[in-house]
Design a protein around this motif. Structure first.
Motif, PDB file in Angstrom:
ATOM      1  N   MET A 136      59.937 -33.282 -10.200  1.00 16.83           N
ATOM      2  CA  MET A 136      59.452 -32.128 -10.771  1.00 16.83           C
ATOM      3  C   MET A 136      58.163 -32.629 -11.832  1.00 16.83           C
ATOM      4  SD  MET A 136      63.062 -31.241 -12.639  1.00 16.83           S
ATOM      5  CE  MET A 136      64.408 -31.246 -11.979  1.00 16.83           C
ATOM      6  N   PRO A 137      56.871 -31.826 -11.570  1.00 17.66           N
ATOM      7  CA  PRO A 137      55.743 -32.246 -12.082  1.00 17.66           C
ATOM      8  C   PRO A 137      55.832 -32.019 -13.678  1.00 17.66           C
ATOM      9  CG  PRO A 137      55.370 -30.100 -10.812  1.00 17.66           C
ATOM     10  CD  PRO A 137      56.943 -30.459 -10.642  1.00 17.66           C
ATOM     11  N   MET A 138      55.610 -33.168 -14.374  1.00 21.05           N
ATOM     12  CA  MET A 138      55.572 -33.128 -15.705  1.00 21.05           C
ATOM     13  C   MET A 138      54.550 -34.293 -16.249  1.00 21.05           C
ATOM     14  SD  MET A 138      58.746 -33.898 -18.593  1.00 21.05           S
ATOM     15  CE  MET A 138      58.931 -35.765 -18.117  1.00 21.05           C
ATOM     16  N   PHE A 139      53.748 -33.616 -17.390  1.00 23.92           N
ATOM     17  CA  PHE A 139      52.916 -34.650 -18.001  1.00 23.92           C
ATOM     18  C   PHE A 139      53.138 -34.738 -19.532  1.00 23.92           C
ATOM     19  CE2 PHE A 139      48.317 -34.796 -19.808  1.00 23.92           C
ATOM     20  CZ  PHE A 139      48.363 -35.727 -19.840  1.00 23.92           C
ATOM     21  N   MET A 140      53.422 -36.188 -19.804  1.00 21.17           N
ATOM     22  CA  MET A 140      53.757 -36.392 -21.236  1.00 21.17           C
ATOM     23  C   MET A 140      52.678 -36.907 -21.872  1.00 21.17           C
ATOM     24  SD  MET A 140      57.480 -38.162 -20.382  1.00 21.17           S
ATOM     25  CE  MET A 140      56.649 -39.403 -19.066  1.00 21.17           C
ATOM     26  N   ILE A 141      52.638 -36.485 -23.372  1.00 22.22           N
ATOM     27  CA  ILE A 141      51.506 -37.087 -24.045  1.00 22.22           C
ATOM     28  C   ILE A 141      52.247 -37.645 -25.198  1.00 22.22           C
ATOM     29  CG2 ILE A 141      49.380 -36.440 -25.409  1.00 22.22           C
ATOM     30  CD1 ILE A 141      49.392 -33.834 -23.510  1.00 22.22           C
ATOM     31  N   ALA A 194      38.604 -38.104 -17.003  1.00 26.60           N
ATOM     32  CA  ALA A 194      39.418 -38.710 -15.855  1.00 26.60           C
ATOM     33  C   ALA A 194      40.694 -39.144 -15.908  1.00 26.60           C
ATOM     34  CB  ALA A 194      38.523 -40.137 -15.799  1.00 26.60           C
ATOM     35  N   ARG A 195      41.287 -39.462 -17.159  1.00 29.76           N
ATOM     36  CA  ARG A 195      42.433 -39.887 -17.359  1.00 29.76           C
ATOM     37  C   ARG A 195      43.404 -38.501 -17.314  1.00 29.76           C
ATOM     38  NH1 ARG A 195      42.855 -45.137 -15.904  1.00 29.76           N
ATOM     39  NH2 ARG A 195      42.262 -46.512 -17.499  1.00 29.76           N
ATOM     40  N   VAL A 196      43.077 -37.472 -18.142  1.00 23.99           N
ATOM     41  CA  VAL A 196      43.697 -36.396 -18.179  1.00 23.99           C
ATOM     42  C   VAL A 196      43.775 -35.617 -16.618  1.00 23.99           C
ATOM     43  CG1 VAL A 196      44.101 -33.770 -18.830  1.00 23.99           C
ATOM     44  CG2 VAL A 196      43.402 -35.861 -20.569  1.00 23.99           C
ATOM     45  N   ARG A 197      42.502 -35.731 -15.833  1.00 23.94           N
ATOM     46  CA  ARG A 197      42.644 -35.077 -14.631  1.00 23.94           C
ATOM     47  C   ARG A 197      43.404 -35.880 -13.654  1.00 23.94           C
ATOM     48  NH1 ARG A 197      43.446 -32.922 -10.988  1.00 23.94           N
ATOM     49  NH2 ARG A 197      42.148 -32.512  -8.927  1.00 23.94           N
ATOM     50  N   GLU A 198      43.485 -37.126 -13.826  1.00 21.47           N
ATOM     51  CA  GLU A 198      44.352 -37.994 -12.780  1.00 21.47           C
ATOM     52  C   GLU A 198      45.897 -37.808 -13.191  1.00 21.47           C
ATOM     53  OE1 GLU A 198      44.860 -40.967  -9.802  1.00 21.47           O
ATOM     54  OE2 GLU A 198      43.567 -39.399 -10.310  1.00 21.47           O
ATOM     55  N   ALA A 199      46.369 -37.800 -14.434  1.00 22.26           N
ATOM     56  CA  ALA A 199      47.630 -37.569 -14.774  1.00 22.26           C
ATOM     57  C   ALA A 199      48.109 -36.308 -14.111  1.00 22.26           C
ATOM     58  CB  ALA A 199      47.749 -37.796 -16.170  1.00 22.26           C
ATOM     59  N   LEU A 200      47.276 -35.363 -14.316  1.00 19.89           N
ATOM     60  CA  LEU A 200      47.610 -33.954 -13.830  1.00 19.89           C
ATOM     61  C   LEU A 200      48.045 -33.983 -12.314  1.00 19.89           C
ATOM     62  CD1 LEU A 200      45.767 -31.708 -16.305  1.00 19.89           C
ATOM     63  CD2 LEU A 200      48.142 -31.981 -16.207  1.00 19.89           C
TER      64      LEU A 200
END
Length: 548
Positions: free
Chosen positions: A91-96, A137-143
């Motif tokens: 499941m695609p999920m991005f944690m901050i 770059a970091r946010v783009r890559e994480a997503l």
């Protein structure tokens, strides 16, 4: 110049992020202020784990990374189970997560754990942001990593001092990408194996649970007439009322579907994920297994396919459909007998009047109440076997269950996210009393958000599945029995409505009223698992033998 936290939120907005689920802390205050003026809605939860479950479910239903937020230390560690839930469940999920300032320290190591290293085995990508300039770059890559096949969890840590920095960095737009497709030789080899088989059988796994793949599989089955079954997380990819449906691989062995599997000489395996329990046990030389997936097979003692088609699954299914036509020597007569016996058996005990309810009556009544597009979200417990096996899905992602991490506590948060994503559909959460109490506080979240949601709490005053397993393996009853609150009063204390049927006949009308009434309703349902051992270990093998 742009404040780093503003740039971070702008990167989320540019990606189309709609919601951030979570609980902020003092290290997130800059990010929180940036969210206040954004087009992104903050969904404040009562526990970080629940926020992670909601974000993962959002990702599961939309294909876009669900985003969740926590502070450092205990807030971040509370996301660990949700990270594993998303990672194992694809499941695609991005944690901050936040962190203390990294350039100076006034509090020593207070609340500090190495969150990035902690998340490393549980995610596809985890980094600490050490410069505001690197945020785009970091946010783009994480997503990107969260969403690309195979989907999963990603994580970024945004320290407090970096969040407050200024930067002249600009956003990085998303690139256009297409998944590779399988080569012609692999398609021809698979098509030849299917054409030469006498009893081909189609298996649908978790990786096939995508909109385009579902459409291609529907066309494939309609053209070729090959019977199919699914794993638990492949339920509903093709309508399970279809006359070619042979059931769900819920039990380990001995069920009707396993009789069909044993008779098959070629299994076309669409999107199987080895994270799920083996849907069948391979034995050398008995049959040809064709692996069709985004990546090559992970071989283990029970899964070693002889033919692999690696590439975009939907395209592979389309190519196979184009390369094949129905063969006169295909013989599905035995599969037809299996299906007829299965359908007859699934109706057994559907009208059982015993109270507390038996599992089959529970599932039958839920099936009667829910429409084909409505969503049932399961927690984890013995009842999950009955829903996976007996609940016939008409559409993808209408029975959300976890057959990967199989964690307790996810049912209610998952239902909240499902209702947020699909406000036009009725949503039902089903949880045992043990699993429900692990995140029961999210009833307040549902009430505060003004959601229309119904929650079934199945009460047996025990950790029922483990107690059943304990008895099944001849251990004495020990360590499984629980005390519980009055769930009706518990729901009412949060501002929800609480209900308790007093008979089997009273349950369905009560459920239908709750589903059709705005607001949050909780129904406490006494459940009886005592019959399950006999049903699963005596009735099914006896009845499945009747297909011979």
């Amino acid at each position: 110049m742009t404040k780093a936290s503003d740039l971070f939120v702008a990167a989320l907005e540019a990606h189309g992020t709609e919601y951030v689920f979570g609980i902020p802390g003092e290290e997130n205050l800059d990010l929180l202020e940036s969210l206040r003026d954004a087009d992104i809605k903050l969904v404040l939860t009562r526990h970080e784990q629940a926020a992670g479950f909601m974000a993962a479910t959002y990702g599961r239903l939309t294909g876009k990374a669900g985003v969740c937020l926590a502070t450092l230390g205990p807030g971040a560690t509370n996301l660990v189970t949700a990270a594993a839930y998303a990672q194992l469940g694809a499941m695609p999920m991005f944690m901050i997560t936040g962190q203390k300032p990294i350039r100076t320290s006034k509090q020593g190591h207070f609340q500090i754990v190495d969150v990035v290293d902690m998340m490393r085995p549980l995610t596809k990508y985890t980094r600490q942001i050490v410069s505001a300039d690197s945020i785009p770059a970091r946010v783009r890559e994480a997503l990107r990593r969260a969403e690309e096949e195979r989907p999963g969890a990603t994580h970024l840590e945004l320290p407090q001092d970096i969040a407050g920095d200024d930067t002249d960095a600009i956003l990085i737009p998303a690139s256009y990408a297409r998944r590779p497709i399988a080569e012609d030789k692999a398609i021809r080899q698979a098509a030849d194996a299917i054409a030469q088989a006498r009893h081909p059988l189609l298996m649908i796994g978790a990786g096939a649970n995508r909109k385009t793949t579902s459409r291609m599989l529907r066309q494939f089955v309609d053209k070729l007439g090959i019977p199919f079954f699914s794993t638990q997380m492949g339920k509903g990819v093709i309508d399970e009322t279809d006359p070619l449906w042979l059931g769900n691989a819920t039990l380990s062995d001995g069920d009707f579907v396993h009789r069909a599997i044993d008779a098959a000489d070629c299994i076309i395996n669409i999107g199987h994920d080895v994270i799920e329990k083996p849907p069948f046990f391979m034995r050398k030389g008995r049959r040809t297994v064709i692996h069709i997936n985004y990546a090559s097979a992970v071989v283990d003692p029970v899964y070693f396919p002889q033919v692999e088609v690696v590439g975009d699954i939907a395209n592979s299914v389309w190519q196979l459909g184009e390369a094949l036509s129905p063969q006169p020597h295909w013989d599905f007569a035995f599969f037809d007998r299996v299906r007829n016996a299965l359908v007859e058996h699934l109706g057994d005990r559907a009208d059982d009047d015993r109270f507390p309810l038996v599992g089959q009556r529970l599932v039958a009544d839920v099936s009667r109440a829910m429409g084909p597009e409505d969503i049932v979200c399961l927690d984890n417990g013995l009842y999950k076997l009955w829903f996976a096996r007996n609940f016939r899905c008409r559409n993808p992602n209408t029975l959300l269950l976890d057959n990967a991490l199989a964690t307790m506590g996810a049912g209610l948060p998952s239902a909240i996210a499902a209702r947020i994503v699909h406000p036009d559909r009725r949503v039902l959460a089903v949880a045992g009393d043990g699993g429900f109490m692990m995140n029961s506080q999210e009833i307040e979240t549902a009430v505060r958000l003004g959601l229309d949601l119904t929650v079934l709490v199945l009460r047996d005053d025990a950790y029922g599945m483990i107690k059943w397993k304990q008895a099944h393996e001849d251990y004495p009853n020990f360590g499984m029995d629980l005390g519980n609150p009055d769930f009706v009063k518990y729901a009412e204390s949060y501002g929800a409505r609480g209900h308790r049927p007093d008979s089997a006949a009273a349950f369905l009308p009560l459920l239908q009223r709750a589903l059709d009434t705005p607001g949050v309703d909780l129904i406490e349902v006494p459940i009886d698992y005592d019959d399950d051992d006999r049903i699963l270990n005596e009735d099914i093998p006896r009845l499945s033998a009747a297909v011979e």
